[in-house]
Design a protein around this motif. Structure first.
Motif, PDB file in Angstrom:
ATOM      1  N   LEU A   2      11.852  12.785  24.189  1.00 24.56           N
ATOM      2  CA  LEU A   2      10.747  12.128  23.546  1.00 24.56           C
ATOM      3  C   LEU A   2       9.404  13.428  22.879  1.00 24.56           C
ATOM      4  O   LEU A   2       9.316  13.440  21.210  1.00 24.56           O
ATOM      5  N   ILE A   3       9.597  14.397  23.848  1.00 26.32           N
ATOM      6  CA  ILE A   3       8.344  15.262  23.219  1.00 26.32           C
ATOM      7  C   ILE A   3       9.157  16.765  23.598  1.00 26.32           C
ATOM      8  O   ILE A   3       8.918  16.855  25.242  1.00 26.32           O
ATOM      9  N   PRO A   4       9.650  17.643  23.018  1.00 30.60           N
ATOM     10  CA  PRO A   4       9.838  18.917  23.539  1.00 30.60           C
ATOM     11  C   PRO A   4       9.496  20.025  24.226  1.00 30.60           C
ATOM     12  O   PRO A   4       8.121  20.036  23.495  1.00 30.60           O
ATOM     13  N   LEU A   5       9.981  20.447  24.711  1.00 29.63           N
ATOM     14  CA  LEU A   5       9.566  21.383  25.749  1.00 29.63           C
ATOM     15  C   LEU A   5       9.136  22.428  25.049  1.00 29.63           C
ATOM     16  O   LEU A   5       7.372  23.422  25.107  1.00 29.63           O
ATOM     17  N   LYS A   6       9.688  22.909  24.080  1.00 26.33           N
ATOM     18  CA  LYS A   6       8.695  24.210  23.116  1.00 26.33           C
ATOM     19  C   LYS A   6       7.818  24.512  22.317  1.00 26.33           C
ATOM     20  O   LYS A   6       7.342  24.818  22.542  1.00 26.33           O
ATOM     21  N   ARG A   7       7.423  22.676  22.120  1.00 25.40           N
ATOM     22  CA  ARG A   7       6.519  22.394  20.973  1.00 25.40           C
ATOM     23  C   ARG A   7       5.429  21.854  21.618  1.00 25.40           C
ATOM     24  O   ARG A   7       4.806  22.764  20.964  1.00 25.40           O
ATOM     25  N   LYS A   8       5.710  21.857  23.187  1.00 26.75           N
ATOM     26  CA  LYS A   8       4.399  21.614  23.474  1.00 26.75           C
ATOM     27  C   LYS A   8       3.980  22.730  24.120  1.00 26.75           C
ATOM     28  O   LYS A   8       2.267  22.925  24.463  1.00 26.75           O
ATOM     29  N   LEU A   9       4.820  23.327  24.437  1.00 28.04           N
ATOM     30  CA  LEU A   9       4.471  24.958  25.505  1.00 28.04           C
ATOM     31  C   LEU A   9       3.962  26.179  24.618  1.00 28.04           C
ATOM     32  O   LEU A   9       2.393  26.659  24.885  1.00 28.04           O
ATOM     33  N   ARG A  10       4.189  25.928  23.214  1.00 26.85           N
ATOM     34  CA  ARG A  10       3.820  27.172  22.584  1.00 26.85           C
ATOM     35  C   ARG A  10       2.250  26.496  21.880  1.00 26.85           C
ATOM     36  O   ARG A  10       1.322  27.361  21.652  1.00 26.85           O
ATOM     37  N   TRP A  11       2.287  24.933  21.949  1.00 27.14           N
ATOM     38  CA  TRP A  11       0.712  24.732  20.798  1.00 27.14           C
ATOM     39  C   TRP A  11       0.214  24.879  21.878  1.00 27.14           C
ATOM     40  O   TRP A  11      -0.880  25.099  21.652  1.00 27.14           O
ATOM     41  N   SER A  12       0.341  24.202  23.336  1.00 25.49           N
ATOM     42  CA  SER A  12      -0.385  24.922  24.437  1.00 25.49           C
ATOM     43  C   SER A  12      -0.738  25.849  24.521  1.00 25.49           C
ATOM     44  O   SER A  12      -1.591  26.576  25.014  1.00 25.49           O
ATOM     45  N   LEU A  13      -0.003  26.584  25.162  1.00 27.50           N
ATOM     46  CA  LEU A  13       0.101  28.401  25.158  1.00 27.50           C
ATOM     47  C   LEU A  13      -1.319  29.272  24.159  1.00 27.50           C
ATOM     48  O   LEU A  13      -1.693  30.037  24.398  1.00 27.50           O
ATOM     49  N   PHE A  14      -0.753  28.791  22.717  1.00 31.91           N
ATOM     50  CA  PHE A  14      -1.418  29.147  21.660  1.00 31.91           C
ATOM     51  C   PHE A  14      -3.254  28.529  21.745  1.00 31.91           C
ATOM     52  O   PHE A  14      -3.878  29.631  21.686  1.00 31.91           O
ATOM     53  N   ARG A  38       5.568  32.401  22.136  1.00 31.51           N
ATOM     54  CA  ARG A  38       7.133  32.264  21.501  1.00 31.51           C
ATOM     55  C   ARG A  38       7.700  32.588  23.075  1.00 31.51           C
ATOM     56  O   ARG A  38       8.699  32.181  23.583  1.00 31.51           O
ATOM     57  N   LEU A  39       7.307  33.613  23.768  1.00 35.31           N
ATOM     58  CA  LEU A  39       7.870  34.422  24.396  1.00 35.31           C
ATOM     59  C   LEU A  39       8.138  33.720  25.447  1.00 35.31           C
ATOM     60  O   LEU A  39       8.767  33.723  26.289  1.00 35.31           O
ATOM     61  N   LEU A  40       6.974  33.249  26.218  1.00 35.75           N
ATOM     62  CA  LEU A  40       7.010  32.621  27.068  1.00 35.75           C
ATOM     63  C   LEU A  40       7.180  31.071  27.699  1.00 35.75           C
ATOM     64  O   LEU A  40       8.431  30.974  28.121  1.00 35.75           O
ATOM     65  N   GLU A  80      10.830  32.146  27.528  1.00 39.05           N
ATOM     66  CA  GLU A  80      11.090  32.044  29.079  1.00 39.05           C
ATOM     67  C   GLU A  80      11.358  31.013  29.854  1.00 39.05           C
ATOM     68  O   GLU A  80      12.225  31.403  30.989  1.00 39.05           O
ATOM     69  N   LEU A  81      10.521  30.011  29.101  1.00 38.14           N
ATOM     70  CA  LEU A  81      10.672  28.839  30.393  1.00 38.14           C
ATOM     71  C   LEU A  81      12.296  27.978  29.981  1.00 38.14           C
ATOM     72  O   LEU A  81      12.779  27.394  31.114  1.00 38.14           O
ATOM     73  N   GLU A  82      12.514  28.241  29.077  1.00 39.40           N
ATOM     74  CA  GLU A  82      13.303  27.128  27.393  1.00 39.40           C
ATOM     75  C   GLU A  82      14.538  27.349  28.862  1.00 39.40           C
ATOM     76  O   GLU A  82      15.651  26.577  28.648  1.00 39.40           O
ATOM     77  N   THR A  83      14.711  29.167  28.165  1.00 37.37           N
ATOM     78  CA  THR A  83      16.057  29.248  28.062  1.00 37.37           C
ATOM     79  C   THR A  83      16.988  28.911  29.646  1.00 37.37           C
ATOM     80  O   THR A  83      18.577  28.691  29.674  1.00 37.37           O
ATOM     81  N   PRO A  84      16.676  28.873  30.950  1.00 35.30           N
ATOM     82  CA  PRO A  84      17.239  28.512  32.256  1.00 35.30           C
ATOM     83  C   PRO A  84      17.079  27.139  32.192  1.00 35.30           C
ATOM     84  O   PRO A  84      18.123  26.836  32.587  1.00 35.30           O
ATOM     85  N   ILE A  85      16.317  26.137  31.903  1.00 31.80           N
ATOM     86  CA  ILE A  85      16.629  24.538  31.076  1.00 31.80           C
ATOM     87  C   ILE A  85      17.721  25.057  30.426  1.00 31.80           C
ATOM     88  O   ILE A  85      18.764  23.970  30.769  1.00 31.80           O
ATOM     89  N   GLN A  86      17.536  25.576  29.173  1.00 32.61           N
ATOM     90  CA  GLN A  86      19.376  24.844  28.396  1.00 32.61           C
ATOM     91  C   GLN A  86      20.430  25.292  28.997  1.00 32.61           C
ATOM     92  O   GLN A  86      21.821  24.542  28.923  1.00 32.61           O
TER      93      GLN A  86
END
Length: 503
Positions: free
Chosen positions: A185-197, A245-247, A250-256
Motif C-alpha cells: 500500500l505504501i512502497p518503501l522506496k517512496r517512503k524512504l526517499r521523501w523522508s530522507l530528503f 536515493r542511494l540509501l 541500499e535498504l531496498e536491494t536486500p528486501i527485493q
C-alpha cells in the motif's frame, strides 16, 4: 483501545501544530521587530483567522478518516468484507493523515493568510513587502511537510495495536483472518526517499529562509550573497536528493532479493539458499531465511517419502490380490517413465506419470475376487465389471485429500484403456482427446500384459509383443509413443547383440 488510539492521534497533532505555531511566531518576532503595532495586530488577526479555517477543515477531514475505525469498535459488523475494508483503511491511515495535514495547511492556512495579507498591503493597511509573503508561504509549506513526516511515522506506530485488535475481532466474529494478501500500500522506496530528503533538506531551507527574512527585501545588494548562498543551497539539496536515493536503494536491494527468493521457494525451488551478500542486519535475515529453508526442505523430503510410500503401498496392495500379476504396476510404471523420458517430458511431469502408472489399476480393488481372479473366460457381465475399473479407480482417488494433490493423476487413471481410434473405454475418446498419461500408460500396460504369464496362458516373448504394438500404431495406441518405445527396444537389442559379439 480506540479511545487510547484516538487520544494519541489528537495529542500528536496538537503538539505538532503548537510547535509549528511557535516556530512561525518566533520568525515573526525576531525578523520583523521594526513593524508597527497596528500592523502586528493585523498579522496576528490574519494568522488566527486562517488557523481557524485550517482547524475546521482538518477536523472535518479527520472525523471522516477515523469514522471506519470507530465503526469497528462501537458498532456491530455483519460482514467480513466490511471488516476487511476497515482493515485496509486502517493500513492507509498514515498516508491519509499526510494528505489531511498538507491539504488544510494549503487551502485553510497558507492561501487565505497570503491572500488576506496581499489584500491589506494593496489597501495600505500593511506596509510590509510582498516578498515576505512569498517567504512565509515557502516556510509554511516546509513546516507542513516536516509536521506531516512526523505524523506519518507516529501514526504508523500507533495503528499496529489497532490492526491486531481488528484481527482478533475478525477471527471471533467470522472465523477468518484479515490480510492484505501481499499488497504493497505504501512502497518503501517512496517512503524512504521523501523522508530522507526532507530530513536532509529541511535545515538548509529553514536556515536560508531565516537569513533572507533578516536581510530584508530583495535588492541588488543581496546579489553577491545569493550568488554563493544559492550554490551552497543547490549543492545541499542535490546531496540530500541523491543521498536519499542511494540509501533507499541500499535498504531496498536486500528486501527485493529476499522477496525474489521467497517467490522461488513458493514456486517449489527449495534447493538454492540465499547468498550472504550483505554485511549489516540483513545478514541475520539471510541466515534466518536459509535456516527456515533448511527446515522446509527437510519437511518436504519427508512428505515426498510419505507420498512415495503411499503410492508404493497401494500398488503393492493391489498386486498382492493376484499373485499372477505381482509386480505389474511397478513394471508398467518403469515402462511409462522410459517413454516419458524419451518424449523429453519435464522431470516433474515424468514423476507424476510414474505415480499415475503405479495406481493405474487401483480400481480393481473394488472388483470381486470371483471376477478378478477367474481363470476361465469372463462372461459379458463379468467383462463389464472389469471395464469399470478405470472409473472406479478415479472415484477411489477422488476421496484422497488434499484433492488438488491428486488432480494430476486422475485423467491418466481413468483413460488408460482408451484406444487411439476411439473404440476404447470408458469414454470412447479418440486421438489426442485422450489425456497424455492415458496414452503413455496404455502402451506400457499393454506391453507388460502381453509379456506376463497368466493362469490361463503363458506370456509371449518381447519381440512378438513389440510386433503387436507396431501393428496397433494409430489404431489401438498412440503412434508417437509406440514409436519411441519400439525404437528404444530395438536399440537395446542391438547393444546387447554387440556386447555378446565382442565378449
Amino acid at each position: 483501545m480506540y479511545r487510547t488510539f484516538y487520544s494519541r492521534l489528537l495529542l500528536n497533532y496538537l503538539a505538532g501544530l503548537l510547535v509549528a505555531a511557535l516556530s512561525v511566531a518566533s520568525l515573526i518576532t525576531f525578523t520583523l521587530q521594526d513593524i508597527a503595532y497596528d500592523e502586528c495586530v493585523w498579522l496576528i488577526a490574519i494568522m488566527l483567522f486562517s488557523m481557524l479555517i485550517m482547524l475546521g477543515l482538518e477536523w472535518a477531514v479527520f472525523t471522516r478518516q477515523i469514522r471506519p475505525i470507530r465503526l469497528a469498535f462501537y458498532e456491530s459488523i455483519d460482514s467480513f468484507v466490511t471488516m476487511q475494508t476497515i482493515y485496509l483503511r486502517t493500513h492507509l491511515l498514515p498516508m491519509l493523515i499526510v494528505k489531511r495535514i498538507l491539504g488544510p495547511h494549503l487551502f485553510g492556512l497558507a492561501l487565505p493568510a497570503a491572500g488576506l495579507t496581499i489584500w491589506l498591503i494593496y489597501t495600505g493597511q500593511l506596509s510590509i513587502s510582498p516578498y515576505y509573503v512569498l517567504l512565509a508561504l515557502l516556510g509554511g509549506f516546509l513546516l507542513a511537510g516536516m509536521h506531516a513526516l512526523i505524523e506519518f511515522y507516529l501514526t504508523s506506530y500507533y495503528i499496529r495495536p489497532v490492526l491486531e485488535e481488528l484481527q482478533l475481532r475478525s477471527l471471533h466474529l467470522f472465523g477468518r483472518e484479515l490480510t492484505l494478501g501481499g499488497r504493497v500500500l505504501i512502497p518503501l522506496k517512496r517512503k524512504l526517499r521523501w523522508s530522507l530528503f526532507l530530513i536532509g533538506a529541511s535545515p538548509l531551507l529553514l536556515y536560508s529562509l531565516a537569513v533572507q527574512l533578516r536581510l530584508g527585501d530583495w535588492n541588488i545588494n543581496h546579489y553577491a550573497y545569493w550568488k554563493w548562498a544559492g550554490i551552497v543551497l543547490l549543492l545541499g539539496l542535490g546531496f540530500s536528493f541523491f543521498a536519499s536515493r542511494l540509501l533507499t536503494r541500499e535498504l531496498e536491494t536486500p528486501i527485493q532479493y529476499l522477496y525474489r527468493r521467497m517467490t522461488e521457494v513458493r514456486s517449489g525451488c527449495l534447493q538454492m539458499e540465499a547468498s550472504d551478500l550483505f554485511s549489516d542486519e540483513f545478514s541475520r535475515l539471510v541466515s534466518g531465511f536459509n535456516h527456515m529453508l533448511l527446515g522446509v526442505r527437510i519437511q518436504a523430503d519427508r512428505n515426498d517419502q510419505l507420498v512415495e510410500s503411499y503410492f508404493a503401498t497401494l500398488a503393492a496392495a493391489l498386486d498382492a490380490r493376484d499373485p499372477y500379476t505381482a509386480g505389474h504396476s511397478l513394471r508398467v510404471a518403469e515402462y511409462a517413465v522410459q517413454i516419458g523420458t524419451l518424449a523429453r517430458l519435464p522431470k516433474q511431469v515424468v514423476d507424476q506419470l510414474r505415480k499415475t502408472a503405479l495406481l493405474h489399476d487401483i480400481g480393481k480393488i473394488g472388483i470381486r475376487d470371483a471376477v478378478l481372479l477367474k481363470e476361465g473366460k469372463l462372461s459379458e457381465q463379468e467383462w463389464e465389471q472389469i471395464k469399470a475399473h478405470p472409473v472406479l479407480g478415479e472415484v477411489i482417488l477422488r476421496q484422497v485429500e488434499p484433492a488438488d494433490e491428486m488432480a494430476a493423476y486422475l485423467p491418466g487413471i481413468r483413460s488408460h484403456h482408451e484406444r487411439y481410434d476411439g473404440e476404447g473405454y470408458p469414454d470412447g475418446l479418440k486421438g489426442e482427446e485422450i489425456p497424455l498419461f492415458g496414452r503413455i500408460i496404455a502402451v506400457a500396460d499393454a506391453f507388460d500384459a502381453m509379456t506376463s504369464d497368466r493362469p490361463y496362458r503363458k506370456g509371449m516373448d518381447a519381440d512378438t509383443a513389440i510386433s503387436i504394438l507396431q501393428e496397433g500404431k494409430g489404431t489401438q495406441w498412440d503412434p508417437y509413443f509406440v514409436g519411441l518405445f519400439v525404437e528404444a527396444y530395438h536399440r537395446k537389442q542391438m547393444r546387447e547383440q554387440t556386447r555378446k559379439q565382442t565378449s
